[in-house]
Design an enzyme around this catalytic site. Structure first.
Site, PDB file in Angstrom:
ATOM      1  N   GLU A  70      -2.981   7.481  -5.232  1.00  7.85           N
ATOM      2  CA  GLU A  70      -3.071   6.841  -6.399  1.00  7.85           C
ATOM      3  C   GLU A  70      -4.600   7.270  -7.125  1.00  7.85           C
ATOM      4  OE1 GLU A  70      -3.603   2.659  -5.778  1.00  7.85           O
ATOM      5  OE2 GLU A  70      -1.425   2.550  -5.036  1.00  7.85           O
ATOM      6  N   HIS A 114      -0.645   0.019  -9.774  1.00 13.26           N
ATOM      7  CA  HIS A 114      -1.487  -0.826  -8.613  1.00 13.26           C
ATOM      8  C   HIS A 114      -2.127  -2.156  -9.486  1.00 13.26           C
ATOM      9  CE1 HIS A 114      -3.560  -1.117  -4.681  1.00 13.26           C
ATOM     10  NE2 HIS A 114      -3.430  -2.498  -5.206  1.00 13.26           N
ATOM     11  N   ARG A 166       0.709  -1.115   0.098  1.00 13.16           N
ATOM     12  CA  ARG A 166       0.007   0.028   0.106  1.00 13.16           C
ATOM     13  C   ARG A 166       0.839   1.215   0.001  1.00 13.16           C
ATOM     14  NH1 ARG A 166      -3.371  -2.959  -1.327  1.00 13.16           N
ATOM     15  NH2 ARG A 166      -5.527  -3.327  -0.422  1.00 13.16           N
TER      16      ARG A 166
HETATM   17  C1  8YV Z   1      -6.184  -4.714  -5.879  1.00 12.15           C
HETATM   18  C2  8YV Z   1      -5.199  -5.411  -3.917  1.00 12.15           C
HETATM   19  O1  8YV Z   1      -7.446  -4.851  -5.469  1.00 12.15           O
HETATM   20  O2  8YV Z   1      -6.318  -7.480  -3.208  1.00 12.15           O
HETATM   21  C3  8YV Z   1      -5.704  -6.293  -2.669  1.00 12.15           C
HETATM   22  O3  8YV Z   1      -5.825  -5.898  -1.551  1.00 12.15           O
HETATM   23  O4  8YV Z   1      -4.509  -4.395  -3.701  1.00 12.15           O
HETATM   24  C4  8YV Z   1      -5.242  -5.723  -5.333  1.00 12.15           C
HETATM   25  O5  8YV Z   1      -5.783  -7.045  -5.626  1.00 12.15           O
HETATM   26  C5  8YV Z   1      -6.220  -4.337  -7.395  1.00 12.15           C
HETATM   27  O6  8YV Z   1      -4.916  -4.721  -7.703  1.00 12.15           O
HETATM   28  C6  8YV Z   1      -6.945  -3.260  -7.857  1.00 12.15           C
HETATM   29  O7  8YV Z   1      -6.630  -2.009  -7.325  1.00 12.15           O
END
Ligand code: 8YV
Length: 335
Positions: free
Chosen positions: A270, A289, A241
């Site tokens: 982001e 991301h 993150r």
């Molecule tokens: C994102 C993710 O959902 O599952 C998570 O926690 O960070 C990823 O799977 C995906 O890349 C879209 O932002």
């Protein structure tokens, strides 16, 4: 189901989960736009639904939960759930489903790929071609670094960190050190990984890869004071993150050569602004991301997110639940 339960689906998730829900007899409202719903749209639409299938871009805040306390289940299409006020959901008796592990391979590939791309300045070199600057072969120019025998430091050695560490060990014989709240005996046995203090992690890592959750404890951990304790040859990788690193401090650490490079799949904020100085640095690679962005992972996430809802209504429990304490608690009815 006697009367079909109504599920609000907040994004265009892969068909597989939508079909499972439809086949199980749920009545679905599908948000058809590419953009996420505004908070007011999410709250208004949630008012006449029993369940919500959502993801990171939906802010499931305390005010939202209090307004929509009738929701019987919230199923998150992601492994992370830092967009959700879990304490409030638990207090209101709303179970939160999530989709762990199914995207671990895909996300570890992105961490591993960013490590190599950064070590060899790949994104920068690609840009020189686009700019018509290929030019002559330069025996001393654009040199990267090799990874064989280097030390990988993992901050948060869980499901994804394990897969990144295994890739690094298998491909380059890298030593694995890690810092976690609790030791990871499996990693110690299978990867000969060693738990070290945070200071040692900073001092010894040639590549430091972040795989922890975003929480009050991890927000902003990688700041100026931390970067300046790392090796000047170190590569910092973050696929977890963005807010776990302090972005102005990271820029400063790279500009002043406190660290050598960075590979980021997550940024803060982001999306990243297109004039962010990180994007023009030779030893920085940034992706938008896309950790879970494979057909296999996203289909799997869609299936797990749907199964969480289906099993909840069939059995009263969920295969992947964030807050089991919420199960079986009395809560408000659909208004
Ligand atoms: C994102 C993710 O959902 O599952 C998570 O926690 O960070 C990823 O799977 C995906 O890349 C879209 O932002």
């Amino acid at each position: 189901m006697d009367t079909p339960k109504r599920v609000l689906v907040s994004r265009q998730f892969p068909e597989i989960g939508i079909e499972l829900l439809a086949r199980a007899g749920f009545e679905l409202t599908l948000w058809q736009k590419d953009r996420p719903m505004y908070p007011s749209e999410l709250a208004d639409l949630s008012m006449n639904h029993h369940a919500l299938l959502c993801t990171l871009s939906d802010m499931i805040t305390k005010p939202f939960l209090q307004q929509c306390s009738h929701l019987e289940i919230i199923s998150q299409f992601a492994v992370g759930y830092d967009n959700i006020d879990v304490d409030e959901a638990t207090r209101l008796g709303i179970p939160i489903g999530f989709t762990p592990d199914i995207m671990s391979e895909a996300t570890a590939d992105i961490a591993f790929g960013l490590m190599i791309a950064t070590a060899r300045k790949m994104f920068f070199l690609h840009k020189t071609i686009l700019a018509g600057e290929w030019g002559y072969f330069k025996p001393r120019g654009n040199l990267g670094m090799e990874l064989r025998g280097k030390t990988l430091g993992v901050f948060g050695l869980g499901r994804i960190g394990m897969k990144m560490a295994k890739r690094c060990k298998d491909a380059y014989g890298m030593e694995i050190i890690y810092h976690n709240r609790h030791p990871n005996p499996r990693a110690e046995k299978e990867l000969n990984a060693a738990w070290v203090s945070f200071d040692t992690l900073l001092a010894q890592s040639d590549v430091l890869s972040v795989h922890c959750v975003l929480s009050a404890q991890t927000r902003g951990v990688f700041n100026w004071d931390v970067f300046k304790q790392m090796k000047p040859t170190a590569i910092f990788i973050n696929t977890a993150r963005g807010p776990i690193h302090n972005e102005p401090d990271l820029i400063e650490a790279l500009c002043s050569k406190k660290i050598w490079g960075a590979g980021l799949d997550v940024t803060d904020p982001e999306p990243m602004a297109k004039d962010n100085p990180l994007l023009s640095m030779e030893t920085v690679c940034v992706l938008p991301h896309v950790g879970s962005g494979t057909l296999e992972a996203r289909n799997g996430m869609s299936r797990l997110a749907a199964e969480n809802i289906i099993e909840f209504y069939q059995t009263g429990t969920l295969p992947h639940v964030v807050n089991p304490m919420a199960l079986g608690r009395k809560k408000n009815e659909l208004p």
